[in-house]
Scaffold this motif. Structure first.
Motif, PDB file in Angstrom:
ATOM      1  N   ARG A 147       3.551   3.559  17.349  1.00  0.00           N
ATOM      2  CA  ARG A 147       2.456   4.203  17.866  1.00  0.00           C
ATOM      3  C   ARG A 147       1.381   3.408  18.636  1.00  0.00           C
ATOM      4  O   ARG A 147       1.392   2.096  18.299  1.00  0.00           O
ATOM      5  N   HIS A 158       0.832  -1.440  13.727  1.00  0.00           N
ATOM      6  CA  HIS A 158       1.735  -0.629  12.840  1.00  0.00           C
ATOM      7  C   HIS A 158       3.283  -0.361  13.751  1.00  0.00           C
ATOM      8  O   HIS A 158       3.970  -0.237  12.858  1.00  0.00           O
ATOM      9  N   ASP A 165      -1.745   0.743   5.870  1.00  0.00           N
ATOM     10  CA  ASP A 165      -3.022   1.487   5.530  1.00  0.00           C
ATOM     11  C   ASP A 165      -3.062   1.680   4.041  1.00  0.00           C
ATOM     12  O   ASP A 165      -1.816   2.645   3.722  1.00  0.00           O
ATOM     13  N   ASP A 225     -12.159  -0.881   9.875  1.00  0.00           N
ATOM     14  CA  ASP A 225     -10.885   0.051   9.329  1.00  0.00           C
ATOM     15  C   ASP A 225     -10.647  -0.529   7.803  1.00  0.00           C
ATOM     16  O   ASP A 225      -9.845  -1.488   7.614  1.00  0.00           O
ATOM     17  N   HIS A 228      -7.191  -0.918   6.451  1.00  0.00           N
ATOM     18  CA  HIS A 228      -6.038  -1.550   7.167  1.00  0.00           C
ATOM     19  C   HIS A 228      -5.772  -3.075   6.652  1.00  0.00           C
ATOM     20  O   HIS A 228      -6.988  -3.734   6.953  1.00  0.00           O
TER      21      HIS A 228
HETATM   22 ZN   LIG Z   1      -3.921   0.631   9.996  1.00  0.00          ZN
END
Ligand SMILES: [Zn+2]
Length: 231
Positions: A147, A158, A165, A225, A228
């Motif tokens: 993605r 990712h 995550d 994030d 992450h």
């Molecule tokens: Zn992430």
């Protein structure tokens, strides 16, 4: 020795024969009753990495792994990782990552398991139709998903299986405009607050991922994030 033991064993056998519940006759040779005291097989934790098995490939194709994906399937690994869920029960989850970090993840998750670090769930993003939003809403820990970055056109780490995550609901992604992902994680944006499953610099996840050379999204300047880690 035997002369002393034999009478004792006989006495024990007689005693045990009297332990039946009153009113119940003993049916010799009948199958053992299935009751809650039955011994369950002990949980055997797994921390394994293999090439993507055909059954997993079938689940991924056209979902997390589109036809035009520029990362070869041979570069990805299928992990089985045990963890303790939020109720303290041992579970074994599934993850897909890049071969380059498979060993890191197996070692990190073994250490997290040994420390009984709580993780809500570890399921393939394909179980959520490759929807990052749906996976985050479910507080699901995941890695590979072909993605783009949230709200951008650039491929995410990712997409290479190089980012993971962890417990995303309690550790949301806050984009540069202040948008919270998942939106349900809004109450966890204030990181000065103390609450369970918060990833910060004192957290074991942070420590282990940093030791293995990962960077943390919670240290970014333009966005944050917290869930992450990437390599
Ligand atoms: Zn992430």
């Amino acid at each position: 020795m035997e002369r002393v033991l034999l009478p004792i064993l006989l006495a024990l056998a007689l005693l045990s024969g009297c332990r039946g519940t009153p009113g119940q006759s003993r049916h010799e040779g009948a199958a053992a009753p299935k009751d809650s005291t039955a011994v369950r097989a002990p949980f055997v934790p797994e921390f394994s990495a293999t090439e993507i098995p055909p059954g997993v490939e079938a689940r991924m194709r056209g979902v997390s792994y589109p036809e035009d994906a520029r990362v070869p399937l041979a570069d990805l690994r299928y992990l089985r990782l045990s963890y303790y869920d939020f109720e303290g029960n041992p579970q074994t989850g599934e993850m897909v990552c890049n071969a380059a970090i498979a060993r890191d993840l197996c070692e990190i998750f073994r250490d997290l398991y040994d420390a009984r670090y709580p993780i809500r769930s570890i399921r393939l993003i394909d179980d959520f139709g490759a929807s990052d939003e749906a996976s985050m809403q479910a507080d699901n820990t995941s890695c590979f998903n072909y993605r783009t970055m949230t709200g951008q056109k650039k491929l995410s780490r990712h997409a290479l299986g190089m980012a993971i995550d962890i417990n995303p609901l309690e550790n949301p992604f806050i984009d540069p405009r202040g948008g919270v992902h998942p939106a349900e994680g809004a109450s966890y944006v204030d990181r000065t607050r103390d609450f369970p499953h918060k990833i910060d610099r004192g957290d074991l996840c942070y420590k282990l991922f940093r030791e293995h050379g990962f960077s943390w999204g919670g240290a970014w300047s333009r966005s944050k994030d917290y869930q992450h880690f990437q390599k």
